[in-house]
Design a protein around this motif. Structure first.
Motif, PDB file in Angstrom:
ATOM      1  N   GLN A 571       0.809  -1.217   0.000  1.00 46.46           N
ATOM      2  CA  GLN A 571       0.000   0.000   0.000  1.00 46.46           C
ATOM      3  C   GLN A 571       0.848   1.277   0.000  1.00 46.46           C
ATOM      4  O   GLN A 571       0.326   2.337  -0.330  1.00 46.46           O
ATOM      5  CB  GLN A 571      -0.924   0.009   1.231  1.00 46.46           C
ATOM      6  CG  GLN A 571      -2.090  -0.964   1.132  1.00 46.46           C
ATOM      7  CD  GLN A 571      -3.020  -0.846   2.323  1.00 46.46           C
ATOM      8  OE1 GLN A 571      -2.776  -1.426   3.370  1.00 46.46           O
ATOM      9  NE2 GLN A 571      -4.071  -0.059   2.156  1.00 46.46           N
ATOM     10  N   ASN A 633      -5.626   6.453   3.385  1.00 42.30           N
ATOM     11  CA  ASN A 633      -6.085   5.162   2.887  1.00 42.30           C
ATOM     12  C   ASN A 633      -5.879   4.056   3.918  1.00 42.30           C
ATOM     13  O   ASN A 633      -6.755   3.213   4.146  1.00 42.30           O
ATOM     14  CB  ASN A 633      -5.342   4.836   1.594  1.00 42.30           C
ATOM     15  CG  ASN A 633      -5.921   3.621   0.900  1.00 42.30           C
ATOM     16  OD1 ASN A 633      -6.989   3.150   1.263  1.00 42.30           O
ATOM     17  ND2 ASN A 633      -5.217   3.118  -0.087  1.00 42.30           N
ATOM     18  N   VAL A 636      -8.435   4.645   6.738  1.00 43.37           N
ATOM     19  CA  VAL A 636      -9.824   4.357   6.347  1.00 43.37           C
ATOM     20  C   VAL A 636      -9.998   2.874   6.033  1.00 43.37           C
ATOM     21  O   VAL A 636     -10.993   2.244   6.418  1.00 43.37           O
ATOM     22  CB  VAL A 636     -10.234   5.217   5.137  1.00 43.37           C
ATOM     23  CG1 VAL A 636     -11.613   4.813   4.631  1.00 43.37           C
ATOM     24  CG2 VAL A 636     -10.199   6.691   5.498  1.00 43.37           C
ATOM     25  N   ILE A 637      -9.051   2.316   5.311  1.00 47.07           N
ATOM     26  CA  ILE A 637      -9.108   0.893   4.934  1.00 47.07           C
ATOM     27  C   ILE A 637      -7.908   0.220   5.568  1.00 47.07           C
ATOM     28  O   ILE A 637      -6.869   0.030   4.919  1.00 47.07           O
ATOM     29  CB  ILE A 637      -9.108   0.713   3.405  1.00 47.07           C
ATOM     30  CG1 ILE A 637     -10.192   1.578   2.766  1.00 47.07           C
ATOM     31  CG2 ILE A 637      -9.303  -0.749   3.035  1.00 47.07           C
ATOM     32  CD1 ILE A 637     -10.188   1.537   1.258  1.00 47.07           C
ATOM     33  N   THR A 639      -5.138  -2.313   7.128  1.00 58.03           N
ATOM     34  CA  THR A 639      -4.618  -3.603   6.681  1.00 58.03           C
ATOM     35  C   THR A 639      -5.066  -4.695   7.647  1.00 58.03           C
ATOM     36  O   THR A 639      -4.723  -4.679   8.820  1.00 58.03           O
ATOM     37  CB  THR A 639      -3.079  -3.548   6.622  1.00 58.03           C
ATOM     38  OG1 THR A 639      -2.693  -2.531   5.700  1.00 58.03           O
ATOM     39  CG2 THR A 639      -2.516  -4.882   6.189  1.00 58.03           C
ATOM     40  N   ASN A 640      -5.847  -5.608   7.141  1.00 57.20           N
ATOM     41  CA  ASN A 640      -6.389  -6.701   7.957  1.00 57.20           C
ATOM     42  C   ASN A 640      -6.507  -7.931   7.069  1.00 57.20           C
ATOM     43  O   ASN A 640      -7.334  -7.968   6.151  1.00 57.20           O
ATOM     44  CB  ASN A 640      -7.758  -6.317   8.534  1.00 57.20           C
ATOM     45  CG  ASN A 640      -8.280  -7.369   9.474  1.00 57.20           C
ATOM     46  OD1 ASN A 640      -7.529  -8.217   9.942  1.00 57.20           O
ATOM     47  ND2 ASN A 640      -9.568  -7.338   9.746  1.00 57.20           N
ATOM     48  N   ASN A 658      -6.784  -7.136   2.569  1.00 56.92           N
ATOM     49  CA  ASN A 658      -8.026  -6.673   3.172  1.00 56.92           C
ATOM     50  C   ASN A 658      -9.154  -6.922   2.192  1.00 56.92           C
ATOM     51  O   ASN A 658      -8.944  -7.227   1.014  1.00 56.92           O
ATOM     52  CB  ASN A 658      -7.969  -5.195   3.595  1.00 56.92           C
ATOM     53  CG  ASN A 658      -7.546  -4.288   2.454  1.00 56.92           C
ATOM     54  OD1 ASN A 658      -8.165  -4.289   1.395  1.00 56.92           O
ATOM     55  ND2 ASN A 658      -6.482  -3.522   2.679  1.00 56.92           N
ATOM     56  N   ASN A 660     -11.224  -4.862   0.931  1.00 57.23           N
ATOM     57  CA  ASN A 660     -11.452  -3.787  -0.045  1.00 57.23           C
ATOM     58  C   ASN A 660     -10.148  -3.390  -0.737  1.00 57.23           C
ATOM     59  O   ASN A 660      -9.826  -2.209  -0.878  1.00 57.23           O
ATOM     60  CB  ASN A 660     -12.080  -2.569   0.644  1.00 57.23           C
ATOM     61  CG  ASN A 660     -13.423  -2.894   1.268  1.00 57.23           C
ATOM     62  OD1 ASN A 660     -14.300  -3.434   0.613  1.00 57.23           O
ATOM     63  ND2 ASN A 660     -13.572  -2.578   2.549  1.00 57.23           N
ATOM     64  N   TYR A 661      -9.386  -4.375  -1.127  1.00 59.81           N
ATOM     65  CA  TYR A 661      -8.089  -4.113  -1.748  1.00 59.81           C
ATOM     66  C   TYR A 661      -8.234  -3.323  -3.038  1.00 59.81           C
ATOM     67  O   TYR A 661      -7.427  -2.434  -3.339  1.00 59.81           O
ATOM     68  CB  TYR A 661      -7.376  -5.431  -2.017  1.00 59.81           C
ATOM     69  CG  TYR A 661      -6.004  -5.268  -2.627  1.00 59.81           C
ATOM     70  CD1 TYR A 661      -4.934  -4.809  -1.867  1.00 59.81           C
ATOM     71  CD2 TYR A 661      -5.787  -5.554  -3.969  1.00 59.81           C
ATOM     72  CE1 TYR A 661      -3.679  -4.646  -2.425  1.00 59.81           C
ATOM     73  CE2 TYR A 661      -4.534  -5.396  -4.541  1.00 59.81           C
ATOM     74  CZ  TYR A 661      -3.484  -4.937  -3.761  1.00 59.81           C
ATOM     75  OH  TYR A 661      -2.235  -4.777  -4.315  1.00 59.81           O
ATOM     76  N   LYS A 663     -10.544  -1.124  -3.832  1.00 61.20           N
ATOM     77  CA  LYS A 663     -10.839   0.276  -3.528  1.00 61.20           C
ATOM     78  C   LYS A 663      -9.582   1.008  -3.061  1.00 61.20           C
ATOM     79  O   LYS A 663      -9.354   2.167  -3.436  1.00 61.20           O
ATOM     80  CB  LYS A 663     -11.928   0.362  -2.456  1.00 61.20           C
ATOM     81  CG  LYS A 663     -13.285  -0.172  -2.905  1.00 61.20           C
ATOM     82  CD  LYS A 663     -14.303  -0.036  -1.790  1.00 61.20           C
ATOM     83  CE  LYS A 663     -15.668  -0.567  -2.240  1.00 61.20           C
ATOM     84  NZ  LYS A 663     -16.669  -0.472  -1.164  1.00 61.20           N
ATOM     85  N   ALA A 664      -8.785   0.331  -2.237  1.00 63.40           N
ATOM     86  CA  ALA A 664      -7.540   0.947  -1.766  1.00 63.40           C
ATOM     87  C   ALA A 664      -6.589   1.210  -2.928  1.00 63.40           C
ATOM     88  O   ALA A 664      -5.931   2.258  -3.001  1.00 63.40           O
ATOM     89  CB  ALA A 664      -6.882   0.039  -0.724  1.00 63.40           C
TER      90      ALA A 664
END
Length: 776
Positions: A571, A633, A636-637, A639-640, A658, A660-661, A663-664
């Motif tokens: 990211q 980023n 908001v999103i 890392t999980n 994650n 929502n990869y 979207k990130a």
């Protein structure tokens, strides 16, 4: 007619006579006293009230109305019988008012309204429980219930329905048989009703019929069963007719199927079989027409003849029900023995009041023929029940025991395995509404019965829990199942692995790109003072090449099992490096346009741009803006590490940074896409610049490819999922890096290495002078 004689009823009467005579001949029980008895035929159910009033009355049939009957002396001290539920209810309503003890030997009646009522047979609750456990033992869950339209049938069928609650047994349908008149006369409408019931049984898919009816009702019914050729059915008889010899002897009844019945324990009474058929010669008294006093007739020629004709079957079947009468008489005798204070030689001659005798009967506890006799708080004895099967082989017990039911444990046990089924290959009859589902199938209800269902495969991702077969449960996380599976299996955890061919290709390309970029950096460092390097950006070239090297080196974070650290690098590291490169290319394109086209028009602005290091300020500002975007980023999103199902292969579980990869990724590349558009625009504006400064086609190619590949990647990720996305993502990343290394720096290195004569100050001045002259 001979069939009108109720053989079991006459047999029970003889059992009472036998018990009374045995007690009178016993010196240890009621010594010095003789028991007397009077017997009355209740004529099935039509003659109940008259005998009760007669037993309660004194001389001359008078029943006085008194305020207190505690000192009242009725004609009898106890009543044994009658043998039907309806008669028992009628009689008990009157006898309980006077607390006159009543011991029923055949009725399963359970009613707390009658405090003077006792039973020497287990209650109807045990009979019904034994029936249900028998059905469950053989796997019959689709049954028919036939009950007589009297108190016995109604009470037992209602109890049967209540006991079925929570059991896996369903009633296909339930019918009531019409009760004929006392003389066995059946009317045409009742005959038609029986025909309809038998036809309904014949058409039903249920092969087990529980018949809870009095014996008299069933003669016409089974004659109709034989007439309609109804075969292959399992008939489960209630105690009232389970050992009835008259029904057993109906012609061809064995063709109707298998007969099982619930009856009392087989407790032989020594000497009773001979006593039953013993001919006594008693001079019958002459009845005077003017005499009102009743006479006692203990012999009946037709009854005795009928009993003799059935003597063999009664003897072979064992003295089952007669023991109930036998023990009832003994219970009353033992109560009298205690009430009268009897010793080994004599008893007191006091008055016996019924209510006192009632108290003693509640306390009796003695052994009779090896069995304990007492009554619990509900008036029930401790005896169990037997399940019998009808046989017709000569010399064989017509009512053969196949199982035993213990009333104290409420459990059916000792079920025989050598049962003679009236089926091909002696297979256990089949009577279920729907066959059992296979593993991995749930039961979809059909209609109102829980036993009727369709078997439907559990959908993918679900399994069937054996504790609940009516609904499929979802598989636990990280597990999956195929359609129709009975259990879930662990998914294969999938990620981009090193040994895969696409990974090897990408790693080789990244390695070559890294080495090539490192070579470019060395070449530019060695020729830093040459015009070619200065025209390419000078020191800014190193600002571009260094992040490119770092970006190439970050490719391994996309390969292997994802971790939090590798996900953070994905990211941040690559996107920041690439943004620095794009910002440098954009500002380099802008600066070339400024030198050749805008310096003359806006000299002051250009002066500030040069004085304050505009290119580097622009790169720093863009980099800081990108840092803000990346930080936002990540917040908001976050890392999980998450798992995602592969839609193409249900056995694969994809491990992602994650959920929502995509979207990130779109948010991170948004600034780069904007810069690529500007870089493309500036380079297009400088397409007419001198050849040594004309980088439009190289920058245009790089920026166009980057913009197109990024848009295509985001579109691809919105449509597809799985490891393929990871492969495509890292491949596009490496190709974009190669596009900058080869597309922008490649031509410069080519000129430096192969055309050194063009990398001179004179050559560059000559090119610029020619361009200026063309413009002028």
């Amino acid at each position: 007619k001979q069939e009108w004689v109720k053989v079991l009823g006459y047999n029970l009467m003889q059992a009472m006579r036998f018990a009374v005579e045995e007690i009178n001949n016993d010196s240890s029980l009621l010594p010095g006293l003789l028991l007397g008895y009077e017997m009355v035929d209740v004529c099935y159910i039509t003659n109940n009230i008259q005998p009760v009033l007669y037993f309660l009355a004194k001389e001359n049939f008078n029943l006085p109305i008194q305020h207190d009957y505690s000192s009242y002396e009725p004609r009898v001290v106890a009543v044994i019988g009658p043998d039907t539920a309806e008669s028992v209810i009628t009689v008990s309503n009157l006898l309980s008012l006077f607390l006159l003890p009543q011991v029923s030997h055949s009725s399963f009646l359970v009613d707390s309204r009658f405090p003077a009522l006792f039973r020497t047979i287990p209650s109807g609750e045990h009979q019904v429980e034994a029936m249900i456990q028998l059905m469950a033992h053989f796997g019959w869950n689709w049954v028919i219930v036939i009950a007589s339209s009297d108190d016995y049938g109604r009470e037992n069928s209602q109890l049967f329905n209540e006991k079925l609650e929570g059991r896996d047994i369903c009633i296909a349908f339930q019918e009531s048989l019409p009760v004929p008149l006392a003389n066995r006369t059946i009317l045409p409408p009742e005959k038609k009703r029986i025909e309809v019931i038998v036809d309904k049984i014949k058409k039903s898919t249920a092969n087990v019929v529980a018949v809870m009816s009095l014996d008299l009702v069933l003669l016409d019914f089974f004659e109709e069963v034989i007439c309609q050729n109804l075969t292959g059915t399992v008939w489960i008889a209630s105690e009232s007719w389970s050992i009835d010899p008259v029904i057993h002897n109906i012609s061809n009844i064995q063709l109707a199927g298998t007969f099982l019945g619930i009856t009392t324990q087989n407790i032989p009474i020594p000497g009773f079989s001979d006593f039953r058929v013993r001919q006594t010669y008693v001079k019958r008294p002459v009845v005077s027409k003017n005499r009102s006093e009743p006479t006692c007739n203990q012999e009946c020629d037709s009854c005795l003849d009928t009993t003799i004709s059935y003597s063999t079957i009664l003897t072979l079947s064992g003295e089952r029900v007669v023991y109930n009468v036998y023990s009832a008489v003994y219970a009353v005798a033992h109560a009298l023995h205690h009430l009268l204070g009897c010793n080994g030689t004599s008893c007191s001659k006091g008055v016996v009041y019924p209510w006192k005798l009632l108290q003693e009967i509640r306390k009796v506890n003695f052994t009779l023929l090896g069995h304990r006799i007492f009554f619990n708080e509900n008036g029930d004895p401790p005896l169990g029940l037997e399940v019998i099967q009808w046989q017709w082989e000569e010399g064989r017990n017509p009512f053969e025991s196949i199982a035993f039911y213990r009333s104290d444990r409420r459990k059916l046990w000792k079920v025989a395995t050598n049962i003679s089924w009236n089926t091909p290959n002696n297979m256990v009859p089949y009577s279920v509404c729907s066959r059992n589902c296979q593993l991995g199938q749930w039961k979809k209800p059909v209609g109102l019965h829980t036993c009727c269902f369709e078997c439907v495969n559990c959908s993918a991702g679900t399994y069937l829990n054996q504790s609940d077969d009516s609904e499929c449960q979802s598989c636990p996380e990280n597990e999956w199942s195929r359609e129709g599976d009975s259990r879930c299996f662990k998914r294969h955890l999938r990620f981009l692995e090193w040994q895969e061919p696409p990974t090897i290709i990408v790693v080789v390309a990244a390695s070559l790109g890294f080495l090539g970029t490192l070579a470019i950096l060395i070449i530019f460092w060695m020729h830093f003072q040459t015009p070619m390097v200065r025209s390419a950006g000078g020191r800014m070239c190193f600002l571009m090449l260094t992040p490119l090297l770092v970006a190439y080196a970050s490719v391994p974070v996309y390969i292997g099992r994802p971790t939090v650290l590798s996900c953070l690098c994905r990211q941040t590291l690559f996107t920041l490096c690439f943004t620095v490169c794009i910002a440098c290319i954009t500002v380099r394109s802008f600066q070339i346009v400024c030198i050749f086209k805008m310096a003359r028009r806006l000299p002051r602005a250009y002066g500030y741009w040069v004085k304050y290091n505009g290119p580097y300020v622009f790169v720093v500002l863009i980099t800081l803006l990108k840092v803000v975007i990346v930080t936002t980023n990540i917040m908001v999103i976050p890392t999980n590490l998450t798992t995602q199902f592969d839609p193409d292969d249900t056995q694969i579980l994809i491990l992602n940074c994650n959920a929502n990869y995509s979207k990130a990724l779109l948010l991170n590349t948004s600034l780069d896409l904007i810069l690529s558009v500007f870089g493309f625009s500036f380079s297009y504006m400088g397409k007419e610049l001198p050849t040594n400064y004309n980088e439009a086609k190289f920058i245009t190619l790089s920026m166009t490819f980057y913009f197109t590949s990024s848009v295509f990647l985001c579109t691809f990720m919105s449509v597809y999922q799985g490891v393929l996305v990871n492969i495509f993502d890292v491949s596009v990343t490496v190709i974009n890096l190669l596009g900058i290394s080869v597309g922008y720096f490649g031509p410069k290195c080519y000129m430096i290495l192969f055309y050194p004569e063009r990398n001179t100050l004179a050559y560059f001045n000559n090119v610029i002078q020619g361009y200026t002259m063309r413009k002028d």
